[in-house]
Enzyme design. Structure first.
Site, PDB file in Angstrom:
ATOM      1  N   HIS A   8      -8.021  -7.381   6.945  1.00 15.53           N
ATOM      2  CA  HIS A   8      -7.963  -6.432   8.052  1.00 15.53           C
ATOM      3  C   HIS A   8      -8.176  -7.149   9.388  1.00 15.53           C
ATOM      4  O   HIS A   8      -9.242  -7.670   9.670  1.00 15.53           O
ATOM      5  CB  HIS A   8      -8.966  -5.285   7.936  1.00 15.53           C
ATOM      6  CG  HIS A   8      -8.508  -4.049   8.685  1.00 15.53           C
ATOM      7  ND1 HIS A   8      -7.688  -3.099   8.126  1.00 15.53           N
ATOM      8  CD2 HIS A   8      -8.721  -3.642   9.952  1.00 15.53           C
ATOM      9  CE1 HIS A   8      -7.424  -2.151   9.019  1.00 15.53           C
ATOM     10  NE2 HIS A   8      -8.047  -2.462  10.141  1.00 15.53           N
ATOM     11  N   HIS A  22       0.866  -1.188   0.000  1.00 16.12           N
ATOM     12  CA  HIS A  22       0.000   0.000   0.000  1.00 16.12           C
ATOM     13  C   HIS A  22       0.899   1.234   0.000  1.00 16.12           C
ATOM     14  O   HIS A  22       1.301   1.716   1.058  1.00 16.12           O
ATOM     15  CB  HIS A  22      -0.896  -0.014   1.238  1.00 16.12           C
ATOM     16  CG  HIS A  22      -1.953   1.058   1.231  1.00 16.12           C
ATOM     17  ND1 HIS A  22      -3.180   0.888   1.825  1.00 16.12           N
ATOM     18  CD2 HIS A  22      -1.965   2.309   0.723  1.00 16.12           C
ATOM     19  CE1 HIS A  22      -3.903   1.980   1.685  1.00 16.12           C
ATOM     20  NE2 HIS A  22      -3.180   2.865   1.020  1.00 16.12           N
ATOM     21  N   GLU A  55      -2.623  -1.886  -3.296  1.00 19.20           N
ATOM     22  CA  GLU A  55      -3.836  -1.278  -2.779  1.00 19.20           C
ATOM     23  C   GLU A  55      -3.607   0.194  -2.463  1.00 19.20           C
ATOM     24  O   GLU A  55      -2.475   0.619  -2.207  1.00 19.20           O
ATOM     25  CB  GLU A  55      -4.337  -2.009  -1.534  1.00 19.20           C
ATOM     26  CG  GLU A  55      -3.398  -1.978  -0.350  1.00 19.20           C
ATOM     27  CD  GLU A  55      -3.938  -2.739   0.845  1.00 19.20           C
ATOM     28  OE1 GLU A  55      -4.756  -3.659   0.660  1.00 19.20           O
ATOM     29  OE2 GLU A  55      -3.558  -2.376   1.977  1.00 19.20           O
TER      30      GLU A  55
END
Length: 238
Positions: free
Chosen positions: A190, A43, A70
């Site tokens: 997550h 990310h 991401e």
């Protein structure tokens, strides 16, 4: 079989805390693959507090499994996707200044924007996934946006798992079934860890991929990276 994509952001956080190149995130990615991971996730935030833009380009040259990038789909992110052409681009709704992803997309409110961005990314030959909470209306909205997959935001499941795992998973099971029925591929991520991973995998048979970073890196401090990846793979495929 559900694939394990290792998010290596926290290795970059450790490197950046001291400067230099220790740990070397490129070597970490290669080792994760060698130890059995089926994907690498990064990310690259604009402030480069963990993964940098240069890291992404360096990783492009060595990642042989699925490369998943991401981020919030601003101009900078889209330029990276166009130039790197990863296997998958996962769109998250968090602005650049937040600590970590903390909500899914409102696919109804953002349908036009997401549809345009998804079409652009797909025209580059990149699979799209969008971060979403377990809600059937939002799932229908994701379908209208044209995405290939959704990634279920599993923080609520993880937070409630130890108190009442059956209740914690209920919305996710319903939402996963709905995604499958309308033809969306399904990822999750997550706060998944060695305690709650096997249960969500057993309850959601359509799960194609999980992206795990923070918990896996913490476990690796105790168990070692190779052993930790094997432990996560066993939880996924037991």
């Amino acid at each position: 079989m559900t694939q394990l994509s290792v998010n290596i952001n926290k290795f970059a956080t450790l490197r950046n805390a001291r400067g230099g190149n220790n740990p070397n995130v490129v070597q970490v990615a290669k080792d994760c693959e060698r130890f059995g991971a089926q994907g690498i996730t990064v990310h690259p935030r604009p402030d480069e507090r963990h993964i940098t833009k240069q890291d992404v380009y360096d990783l492009k040259e060595v990642v042989t499994t699925e490369f998943n990038i991401e981020g919030y789909p601003d101009e900078r992110f889209l330029r990276i996707i166009e130039e790197v052409r990863p296997a998958q681009a996962t769109l998250v709704p968090d602005p650049p200044d937040v600590l970590t992803s903390n909500a899914g997309w409102d696919t109804i409110k953002n349908e036009k924007m997401l549809s345009d961005i998804i079409r652009q990314i797909q025209s580059w030959g990149v699979r799209t996934s969008i971060f979403i909470e377990p809600d059937d209306q939002l799932m229908d909205g994701a379908k209208k946006c044209g995405t290939d997959r959704v990634e279920l935001y599993t923080e609520m499941y993880a937070s409630a798992y130890h108190d009442d795992k059956e209740n914690a998973i209920a919305d996710y099971v319903r939402s996963a079934k709905h995604a499958h029925e309308i033809g969306l591929g399904l990822n999750a991520g997550h706060d998944l860890d060695l305690k709650n991973l096997n249960y969500i995998k057993r309850q959601i048979p359509y799960l194609e991929e999980v992206s795990i970073g923070h918990a896996l890196v913490c476990d690796a401090l105790y168990y070692g990276l190779e052993n930790t990846i094997q432990m996560y793979l066993r939880e996924l495929n037991n």
